[in-house]
Scaffold this motif. Structure first.
Motif, PDB file in Angstrom:
ATOM      1  N   ALA A   1       0.833  -1.204   0.000  1.00 16.22           N
ATOM      2  CA  ALA A   1       0.000   0.000   0.000  1.00 16.22           C
ATOM      3  C   ALA A   1       0.869   1.256   0.000  1.00 16.22           C
ATOM      4  N   PHE A   2       1.933   1.245   0.792  1.00 14.72           N
ATOM      5  CA  PHE A   2       2.872   2.369   0.811  1.00 14.72           C
ATOM      6  C   PHE A   2       3.512   2.551  -0.565  1.00 14.72           C
ATOM      7  N   MET A   3       3.940   1.450  -1.162  1.00 14.51           N
ATOM      8  CA  MET A   3       4.568   1.537  -2.482  1.00 14.51           C
ATOM      9  C   MET A   3       3.598   2.094  -3.522  1.00 14.51           C
ATOM     10  N   THR A   4       2.338   1.755  -3.406  1.00 19.17           N
ATOM     11  CA  THR A   4       1.335   2.289  -4.335  1.00 19.17           C
ATOM     12  C   THR A   4       1.221   3.799  -4.193  1.00 19.17           C
ATOM     13  N   ARG A   5       1.197   4.277  -2.948  1.00 20.02           N
ATOM     14  CA  ARG A   5       1.124   5.728  -2.725  1.00 20.02           C
ATOM     15  C   ARG A   5       2.368   6.427  -3.286  1.00 20.02           C
ATOM     16  N   VAL A   6       3.537   5.817  -3.088  1.00 21.43           N
ATOM     17  CA  VAL A   6       4.779   6.391  -3.625  1.00 21.43           C
ATOM     18  C   VAL A   6       4.749   6.375  -5.148  1.00 21.43           C
ATOM     19  N   ALA A   7       4.256   5.303  -5.739  1.00 19.05           N
ATOM     20  CA  ALA A   7       4.200   5.205  -7.201  1.00 19.05           C
ATOM     21  C   ALA A   7       3.338   6.317  -7.793  1.00 19.05           C
ATOM     22  N   LEU A   8       2.198   6.581  -7.185  1.00 22.16           N
ATOM     23  CA  LEU A   8       1.322   7.645  -7.683  1.00 22.16           C
ATOM     24  C   LEU A   8       1.984   9.013  -7.537  1.00 22.16           C
ATOM     25  N   LEU A   9       2.660   9.222  -6.434  1.00 27.45           N
ATOM     26  CA  LEU A   9       3.385  10.466  -6.201  1.00 27.45           C
ATOM     27  C   LEU A   9       4.507  10.638  -7.225  1.00 27.45           C
ATOM     28  N   ALA A  10       5.289   9.583  -7.423  1.00 23.04           N
ATOM     29  CA  ALA A  10       6.407   9.636  -8.370  1.00 23.04           C
ATOM     30  C   ALA A  10       5.920   9.894  -9.792  1.00 23.04           C
ATOM     31  N   GLU A  11       4.830   9.256 -10.159  1.00 21.15           N
ATOM     32  CA  GLU A  11       4.283   9.459 -11.502  1.00 21.15           C
ATOM     33  C   GLU A  11       3.825  10.896 -11.689  1.00 21.15           C
ATOM     34  N   ALA A  12       3.190  11.455 -10.676  1.00 21.78           N
ATOM     35  CA  ALA A  12       2.741  12.844 -10.763  1.00 21.78           C
ATOM     36  C   ALA A  12       3.914  13.802 -10.914  1.00 21.78           C
ATOM     37  N   LYS A  13       5.042  13.469 -10.280  1.00 21.87           N
ATOM     38  CA  LYS A  13       6.233  14.319 -10.356  1.00 21.87           C
ATOM     39  C   LYS A  13       7.130  13.961 -11.542  1.00 21.87           C
ATOM     40  N   GLN A  14       6.803  12.857 -12.241  1.00 22.57           N
ATOM     41  CA  GLN A  14       7.622  12.377 -13.341  1.00 22.57           C
ATOM     42  C   GLN A  14       9.079  12.162 -12.924  1.00 22.57           C
ATOM     43  N   HIS A  15       9.236  11.613 -11.724  1.00 17.43           N
ATOM     44  CA  HIS A  15      10.568  11.295 -11.197  1.00 17.43           C
ATOM     45  C   HIS A  15      10.423   9.997 -10.421  1.00 17.43           C
ATOM     46  N   HIS A  16      11.055   8.952 -10.891  1.00 18.85           N
ATOM     47  CA  HIS A  16      10.764   7.613 -10.404  1.00 18.85           C
ATOM     48  C   HIS A  16      11.925   7.020  -9.618  1.00 18.85           C
ATOM     49  N   PRO A  17      11.607   6.357  -8.499  1.00 17.77           N
ATOM     50  CA  PRO A  17      12.650   5.801  -7.635  1.00 17.77           C
ATOM     51  C   PRO A  17      13.160   4.451  -8.123  1.00 17.77           C
ATOM     52  N   ASN A  18      14.336   4.116  -7.647  1.00 13.28           N
ATOM     53  CA  ASN A  18      14.799   2.730  -7.680  1.00 13.28           C
ATOM     54  C   ASN A  18      14.322   2.169  -6.345  1.00 13.28           C
ATOM     55  N   TRP A  19      13.706   0.995  -6.366  1.00 11.22           N
ATOM     56  CA  TRP A  19      13.216   0.473  -5.106  1.00 11.22           C
ATOM     57  C   TRP A  19      13.126  -1.034  -5.130  1.00 11.22           C
ATOM     58  N   SER A  20      12.997  -1.570  -3.925  1.00 11.54           N
ATOM     59  CA  SER A  20      12.800  -3.006  -3.791  1.00 11.54           C
ATOM     60  C   SER A  20      11.866  -3.260  -2.618  1.00 11.54           C
ATOM     61  N   ASN A  21      11.263  -4.428  -2.652  1.00  9.76           N
ATOM     62  CA  ASN A  21      10.349  -4.837  -1.595  1.00  9.76           C
ATOM     63  C   ASN A  21      10.576  -6.314  -1.316  1.00  9.76           C
TER      64      ASN A  21
END
Length: 93
Positions: A41-61
């Motif tokens: 759920a946290f990753m989903t919120r981050v994904a939406l935020l990153a997409e809105a900013k057009q700046h995407h993280p490197n991440w793992s889960n």
């Protein structure tokens, strides 16, 4: 347009983003959640935020652990976009 952080700005990240570690040309932070669903759920919120900013993280889960690394690949280093996204991610919690 993104701009690389100056040496002074990089140094101030310890104050402005105390939960993040500067590792070379990256900002890195880990979160531990109760379970996979909470982590996802946290990753989903981050994904939406990153997409809105057009700046995407490197991440793992891995189950309940999420690791995020931020860098600006086009500039080959830490930029103002990384600092802004880190602050926005911190504000999600």
């Amino acid at each position: 347009m993104a701009a690389l952080l100056s040496p002074q700005e990089r140094e101030s990240l310890g104050t402005t983003l105390p939960r993040w570690q500067v590792e070379g040309d990256r900002l890195r932070r880990q979160w531990q959640f109760r379970d996979f669903s909470e982590a996802f759920a946290f990753m989903t919120r981050v994904a939406l935020l990153a997409e809105a900013k057009q700046h995407h993280p490197n991440w793992s889960n891995v189950y309940n652990l999420v690791t995020i690394e931020l860098t600006t690949h086009d500039l080959k280093g830490l930029s103002d976009l990384d600092a802004e996204l880190a602050q926005a991610i911190d504000a999600l919690q």
